[in-house]
Design a protein around this motif. Structure first.
Motif, PDB file in Angstrom:
ATOM      1  N   TYR A  58      -6.022  -0.255   2.729  1.00 63.05           N
ATOM      2  CA  TYR A  58      -7.291  -0.271   1.994  1.00 63.05           C
ATOM      3  C   TYR A  58      -7.061   0.134   0.537  1.00 63.05           C
ATOM      4  O   TYR A  58      -6.162   0.936   0.229  1.00 63.05           O
ATOM      5  N   HIS A 111      -9.521  -4.158   7.458  1.00 64.56           N
ATOM      6  CA  HIS A 111      -8.753  -3.097   6.788  1.00 64.56           C
ATOM      7  C   HIS A 111      -9.003  -1.839   7.618  1.00 64.56           C
ATOM      8  O   HIS A 111     -10.154  -1.599   8.040  1.00 64.56           O
ATOM      9  N   TRP A 112      -7.947  -1.050   7.869  1.00 67.73           N
ATOM     10  CA  TRP A 112      -8.139   0.115   8.733  1.00 67.73           C
ATOM     11  C   TRP A 112      -7.197   1.253   8.358  1.00 67.73           C
ATOM     12  O   TRP A 112      -6.250   1.062   7.587  1.00 67.73           O
ATOM     13  N   SER A 171     -11.769   2.328   5.644  1.00 66.32           N
ATOM     14  CA  SER A 171     -12.639   1.335   5.004  1.00 66.32           C
ATOM     15  C   SER A 171     -12.323   1.255   3.510  1.00 66.32           C
ATOM     16  O   SER A 171     -11.703   2.166   2.935  1.00 66.32           O
ATOM     17  N   GLU A 172     -12.729   0.144   2.903  1.00 65.81           N
ATOM     18  CA  GLU A 172     -12.510  -0.052   1.461  1.00 65.81           C
ATOM     19  C   GLU A 172     -13.746   0.436   0.703  1.00 65.81           C
ATOM     20  O   GLU A 172     -13.652   1.303  -0.159  1.00 65.81           O
ATOM     21  N   GLU A 216     -13.009  -1.554   8.104  1.00 68.94           N
ATOM     22  CA  GLU A 216     -14.004  -2.447   7.484  1.00 68.94           C
ATOM     23  C   GLU A 216     -13.600  -3.884   7.773  1.00 68.94           C
ATOM     24  O   GLU A 216     -12.432  -4.254   7.608  1.00 68.94           O
ATOM     25  N   SER A 226      -2.464  -7.346   7.355  1.00 68.45           N
ATOM     26  CA  SER A 226      -3.746  -7.265   8.062  1.00 68.45           C
ATOM     27  C   SER A 226      -3.617  -8.156   9.289  1.00 68.45           C
ATOM     28  O   SER A 226      -2.524  -8.584   9.634  1.00 68.45           O
ATOM     29  N   TYR A 264       0.833  -1.207   0.000  1.00 75.48           N
ATOM     30  CA  TYR A 264       0.000   0.000   0.000  1.00 75.48           C
ATOM     31  C   TYR A 264       0.867   1.257   0.000  1.00 75.48           C
ATOM     32  O   TYR A 264       0.386   2.356   0.242  1.00 75.48           O
ATOM     33  N   THR A 269     -10.081  -7.535  -2.878  1.00 79.17           N
ATOM     34  CA  THR A 269      -9.629  -6.129  -2.900  1.00 79.17           C
ATOM     35  C   THR A 269      -8.117  -5.998  -2.808  1.00 79.17           C
ATOM     36  O   THR A 269      -7.585  -4.902  -2.743  1.00 79.17           O
TER      37      THR A 269
END
Ligand SMILES: COc1ccc([C@H]2OC(=S)NC2=O)c(OC)c1
Ligand SMILES: [Zn+2]
Length: 260
Positions: free
Chosen positions: A244, A94-95, A103-104, A115, A66, A6, A200
């Protein structure tokens, strides 16, 4: 690309280089616009049914991007948009690095702090998650928004109280006391949106029937801090935050609602 993540050089905008399906037509997450959703009475004629069982010794692990709980008991769902019975395989979250993101899925463009994903595979048609993961009707994922309240979420507390024991990558523990994942669901599971989407993160398989609940679950700031203290690697590595993927276009897909 070495490994996806990410960050700036390996984040969501770069994934298409190694995973061309990232540019596909049924990618997730999406921005949920309730006024654009079509209320479908078929979703309530055959209501979504959750039959979760207690996990005697649930395994909690830190795979690096995660925190994940692996499920061994027979916990299944059916009905709503689903054909056949889907078996709970794992759940994870996910945070964000702050409450304003994480959230996603988004709701009218709004991000929640986190989420929760409860991941199920089509046990009627496939013999394992691995066989189902890349089939168009292979998976069903519950998306549950988390919002901040002054009280901790009791169901998540059994996990957030022990996250320090899986702080580093590849650490895992067994949750001693019996744990029934049903405690993670919002009170009202009859109000949800559903659409056809994907994983995702890479491999981004377009195999997910999404069920995103309208009602968030409530967690405390301390519980969010516990998630943000998890590390991507060994001691001293970066914290796991902002794991996310931003929303993708709905395109020609139909977003359905189980309620008016
Ligand atoms: C190989 O198994 C995987 C791989 C990726 C994901 C991602 O897709 C969603 S959804 N959340 C994720 O982190 C997954 O979750 C079901 C399972
Ligand atoms: Zn997920």
């Amino acid at each position: 690309m070495a490994t996806w993540g990410y960050g700036n050089d390996n984040g969501p905008a770069t994934w298409v280089k190694s995973f061309p399906v990232a540019a596909g037509t049924r990618q997730s997450p999406i921005d949920i616009v309730p006024t654009a959703a079509k209320c479908d009475t078929k979703l309530t004629e055959n209501p979504l049914t959750v039959n979760y069982s207690p996990e005697p010794a649930m395994e909690l692990c830190n795979p690096g991007l995660s925190v994940k709980a692996n499920i061994k008991s027979k916990s299944v769902i059916k009905g709503g948009p689903l054909e056949g019975e889907y078996k709970l395989e794992q759940f994870h979250l996910h945070w964000g690095s702050a409450d304003k993101q994480g959230s996603e899925h988004t709701l009218n463009g709004k991000m929640f702090p986190a989420e929760l994903h409860l991941v199920h595979y089509n046990a009627t048609k496939y013999s394992s998650f691995g066989e189902a993961v890349d089939k168009p009707d292979g998976l069903a994922v519950f998306g549950i928004f988390l919002k901040i309240s002054d009280k901790p979420h009791q169901g998540l507390k059994s996990l957030t109280d022990v996250l320090s024991e899986v702080q580093y990558k590849d650490k895992s523990i067994n949750i001693k006391q019996e744990y029934n994942p049903v405690c993670l669901l919002p009170d009202n599971i009859n109000k949800y949106w559903t659409y056809l989407g994907s994983l995702t993160t890479p491999p981004l398989c377009e195999s997910v029937t999404w069920i995103v609940f309208e009602e968030p679950i409530e967690v405390s700031e301390d519980q969010m801090k516990a998630f943000r203290a998890l590390c991507c690697g060994e001691c001293g590595s970066a914290p796991i935050v902002d794991n996310y993927r931003p929303p993708l276009p709905l395109g020609n897909r139909q977003l359905r609602a189980s309620f008016q």
